[in-house]
Design an enzyme around this catalytic site. Sequence first.
Site, PDB file in Angstrom:
ATOM      1  CB  CYS A 254      44.289  48.356  52.065  1.00 37.74           C
ATOM      2  SG  CYS A 254      44.545  46.572  52.066  1.00 37.74           S
ATOM      3  N   PRO A 255      41.967  50.414  50.963  1.00 36.03           N
ATOM      4  CG  PRO A 255      39.954  51.538  51.550  1.00 36.03           C
ATOM      5  CD  PRO A 255      41.406  51.768  51.120  1.00 36.03           C
TER       6      PRO A 255
END
Length: 70
Positions: free
Chosen positions: A11-12
């Site tokens: 992530c992201p």
Amino acid sequence: MKTVDCLGDMCPIPIIKTRKALKKTTSGETIKVVTDHSCVLESIVNNFKEYKISHEEVINGVWEIFITKD
């Protein structure tokens, strides 16, 4: 069905890839996100609440997440 490959991505990055893919889909279409990080599954569920989401752990540690645009 379009597949978004997020294997190895943290992530992201998967959220960005998923958002980009959803912009290119039309109502009723489904995209499949493939990931090997459980945090990505949680992030997608939390970030895309307006879509229908289902998921399946296809092999140990690998998830397919299906997101359908209404």
